[in-house]
Write an enzyme that holds these catalytic residues in place. Structure first.
Site, short mmCIF file in Angstrom:
data_model
loop_
_atom_site.label_atom_id
_atom_site.label_comp_id
_atom_site.label_asym_id
_atom_site.label_seq_id
_atom_site.Cartn_x
_atom_site.Cartn_y
_atom_site.Cartn_z
N HIS A 186 -3.73 4.52 6.68
CA HIS A 186 -2.54 4.08 5.77
C HIS A 186 -1.23 4.25 6.57
CE1 HIS A 186 -5.12 3.27 2.41
NE2 HIS A 186 -6.05 4.39 2.83
N ASP B 172 0.61 -1.17 0.10
CA ASP B 172 0.17 0.01 0.07
C ASP B 172 0.83 1.29 -0.07
OD1 ASP B 172 -2.05 2.08 0.52
OD2 ASP B 172 -2.39 1.48 2.68
#
Lengths: 556, 556
Positions: A369, A196
């Protein structure tokens, strides 16, 4: 060429050079699996478009090989294309995910009236085989519970796909990213890490979700009137913290907005959200409650014009209105492109007398994130041979690639891929192979995939320069002009004396028609082109605008 | 009612609840002055609009009273409406400003072919009278040189208008905000402070412009290939620092982009930008220079699609192209609404192989506006009796109002105003009086002010849902339908079988026409409405879209 069974093909169909529509295809021998099937929300370059799907024609062409679709977590950019993909696939293909992920998917599939589906629950930490693929589900933290990374084993190579993740050392539900499982995968060997990249440009660590709870308690302690908190409805940890702070402050939680109602219901049913029945109410039940006993938990943190918060700010929500002294907490960050919409809602709330608390003024939001240091830690734990940054625009992929090189992955083993590019892994290594069909599919009303670049371009011209139509009737018997030419314009400003300009334009049109008639032109295409040129020139001279010009020649 | 000569009226016509089109009117007795005349750039809610001006009809109606227009600095949001306002005013009205401000204005007025203008230069620290108004020009720091605050004296009250400002303790040109002059104004008494709210939500102090120079020198030292720096062309201090770092690194400065060429020329001519003729070149002169000897100074820091940087990123600039290893510095922050455009350009630059340095990765930009602590300092130095926060959205005005209260301005002396609201100051105090004409004027191609909400709404519908036209010819003699109905659609997706759908739509149309004929309807408006309803319903059923539907009935 290496025989099929000796190579693993990894093909991202979405999520590269963009934020959204994440989708990756893996192929080995006669087996194919798909990881995630997400959508992207359109921006202002896509007027009228409802959703953007990845072009998954590559999957449809190989549907016989497809063993299953594995979903890492329940966000729309990982699940939203599922209803469309499943419809297009025809027969039932197993969809695998954790409990909450499938709970959210089930709701979406029902909305799309998809009944015959095969949802297979896998526990975090569990294992499942699909053809020659083995999947380990590894718990990770994210801004939705029950997210997983995937350790994918094939006879040729192994892949660790992180999904979306962060490394929260004090997660709300106590469920840590499973460092042991990641280390075990590293021990067994990770040929390829796909990780990611959303926050790869952000230095340091992403803060723990827990700090938001502390801020909310502070705000709730000080508030004397009604409190409204806007957040993503899928962010169950955030919702849990709002509920906890509300109950601690002796307030009831009132749920506003369709997706907030749905997701809190699903999360409570499945055991992911904990609050007593007495403490959580629907918006229509709140009437008797004094303002100081209420926390409204609302959708609309992105400034969506039809959301509960936007309606509250505009004074047209059915049951919730703003009084001077109310506190509104925007517990989210605007997704790029939504900044102005969020600001607009905030301005309205201030005008209505509310105190608005947002990420800029208090720690009411943290990202879901991993930031740069966490990404490096992931790389160091997993020790991959090859690395492909995923989930991000090119700038993020480049930043992530740099991080990988900083922790020792050789530059030649880092691949900055593009959607549709195939990475082929064999015994002798990984290399970029051919490009497969990929791209975007627009959902526009009931239409899926019929909208193309031409229509989008038309809409942009219509929006900026408007449209002008000239309609001419021609007698079918003798080709003579019948009646006056009609002129219709929309979205075009003709100046202060519109009528005079329209008269002049009509004169130009009749001049063109007389000229073409005199020259004996009978081809309608030529007449139309002459009308288009003449009218276009006239409008440009007078307005400096180039509207779409449509000549219609009717035979009567 | 207080006689005119005993009251001062202060009317912001722009700049409140918005970022842009700053303009304030002050009236005393038979005299009127205007401070700033700015524009705002349209966002996606204004498709096709070129510029937004304040509605200044209030000024035009009182043009006989107008003694002059005072401009605080040379940015478009303070000067851009001048060409339009001066044209509309007819006769020559003096425009007052400092040397660079007038230099930039002169260029703009020439572009608009305005020749008979009366530009009056006032030195920073200077004084000028306009009717019963006295103006002291007080130097302030900002992201353009030569900015001033205004201390405005009238027989009734005094106003301190800050313009846009920051308090930079180490400004590039050594010209500090004039604290002594502010203190002197305070000693003489400031009835009303109007102060820049842009960064009121930002805690602490805005960093000095000087830190950007240090960062640039670091980057230039490390770069081995070509360097490209994108910045605002009016930010002469930034441009100076780029020039200084380039010369120090033994590189030539190559200027790219029309406004960068213009503004560097004006600034050098007027003595605000210092670089030897040998060290600064036009883009077409750079061909022989090796990449390591060049710094390209470019427009396009906001991702503008036609700017030099965007063209360089897309590979279609005439003389500058990106090679792997080049360094691009985005020395600006995206204005809200431009984030996606800037990101798009950055992604393209990365793909072309450039290293992109931006605000998120290095200190290559600082704001030109004072943050919270500086705003409090301004309030504490000036010690106003009344306070009106200006230049900001409602959220910023509220944040600034809070700062004022924090430093002791009584809440009842703080006015959060709106564009068009008049603040009336008399001996007995300040109070909000009536609302005057105000609002927006759209510039759309050659049209100024003709574009209204209806056309804008039309454009939005055209962009999202498209347009469908049905054209029917009717015999003028007997009212019978002549020929077939024509259907034209644009921006509308009719599904996979467009032809079949169009046929079906035509059938519906002819049914409607038969029905109205049978019912003896002769009123064309009724026929048109029936066509609109029927076709609208049909398209909605098939597409879930509501295009603009335009029935045209032609008599032939």
């Amino acid at each position: 060429m290496t025989p099929q069974k000796n190579r693993l093909r990894v093909i991202p169909l979405g999520g590269l050079d963009e934020i959204g529509k994440n989708m990756t295809v893996l192929e080995h021998g006669n087996d194919m699996v798909v990881v995630d099937a997400g959508i992207m929300f359109p921006d202002d370059d896509h007027p009228g478009v409802d959703l953007i799907l990845p072009d998954y024609s590559y999957i449809l062409k190989r549907r016989d090989k497809l063993k299953g679709i594995v979903i890492t977590h329940g966000h729309e950019d990982h699940t939203g294309a599922l209803p469309y993909l499943l419809k297009d696939l025809g027969g039932t293909v197993p969809v695998l995910g954790t409990r909450l992920t499938l709970g959210i998917i089930r709701g979406k599939l029902e909305e799309h009236k998809l009944k015959k589906t095969k949802l297979r629950e896998v526990a975090p930490g569990g294992h499942v085989n699909l053809g020659s693929f083995g999947f380990d589900f590894i718990p990770v933290n994210h801004s939705i519970p029950d997210g997983v990374a995937l350790y994918i084993r094939t006879p040729v190579a192994t892949v660790l796909h992180t999904g979306d993740f962060k490394l929260d050392q004090t997660p709300i539900d106590g469920r840590l990213t499973d460092y042991a499982a990641l280390a075990k995968a590293a021990r067994q060997g990770v040929t390829l890490l796909m990780s990611d990249s959303t926050n790869a440009e952000t230095p340091g660590h992403t803060s723990s979700e827990a700090i938001v709870g502390a801020t909310l308690r502070d705000i709730f302690d000080r508030a004397e009137q009604r409190i409204i908190v806007a957040s993503f409805s899928s962010h169950i940890h955030r919702v849990q913290q709002v509920c906890d702070a509300a109950v601690a402050a002796g307030r009831k939680v009132v749920v506003a907005g369709r997706s907030m109602v749905n997701n809190t219901r699903i999360a409570r049913e499945l055991g992911y959200l904990h609050i007593d029945d007495d403490d959580i109410l629907d918006a229509y039940q709140m009437e008797d409650l004094p303002p100081e006993k209420v926390v409204v938990l609302s959708t609309g943190s992105q400034g969506e014009p039809l959301s509960a918060l936007a309606r509250i700010a505009n004074g047209d929500h059915r049951t919730v209105s703003i009084e001077a002294g109310d506190t509104v907490v925007i517990s989210a960050t605007p997704v790029p492109g939504n900044e102005k919409a969020v600001s607009r809602v905030m301005n309205r709330l201030f005008k209505a007398g509310a105190e608005v608390v947002h990420k800029g003024s208090a720690r009411v939001h943290v990202s879901g994130h991993a930031a740069a240091e966490e990404l490096k830690l992931m790389l160091n734990i997993v020790q991959p041979r090859y690395f492909v940054p995923i989930h991000g625009e090119t700038r993020h992929l480049h930043a992530h690639a740099k991080l990988a090189q900083a922790v020792g992955v050789p530059a030649e083993n880092v691949f900055i891929m593009e959607n549709g590019l195939c990475l082929e892994i064999t015994e002798s290594g990984a290399e970029v192979a051919e490009r497969v069909d990929s791209g975007v599919t627009y959902v526009d009303g009931l239409s899926v995939g019929d909208l193309g670049q031409f229509v989008l371009r038309d809409r942009q011209v219509l929006a900026s320069d408007g449209i002008a139509l000239v309609i001419v009737a021609i007698d079918a018997r003798d080709g003579q002009i019948a009646g006056d030419a009609e002129l219709v314009t929309r979205g075009l400003v003709l100046g202060s004396d519109t009528d005079a300009m329209l008269d002049e334009a009509r004169e130009r049109v009749s001049k063109v028609l007389k000229r073409t008639a005199k020259e004996g032109v009978t081809d309608q295409a030529v007449v139309k082109q002459a009308l288009r040129d003449s009218l276009g020139q006239f409008i440009w001279e007078r307005t400096r605008r180039r509207p779409m010009i449509i000549p219609v020649v009717m035979e009567v």
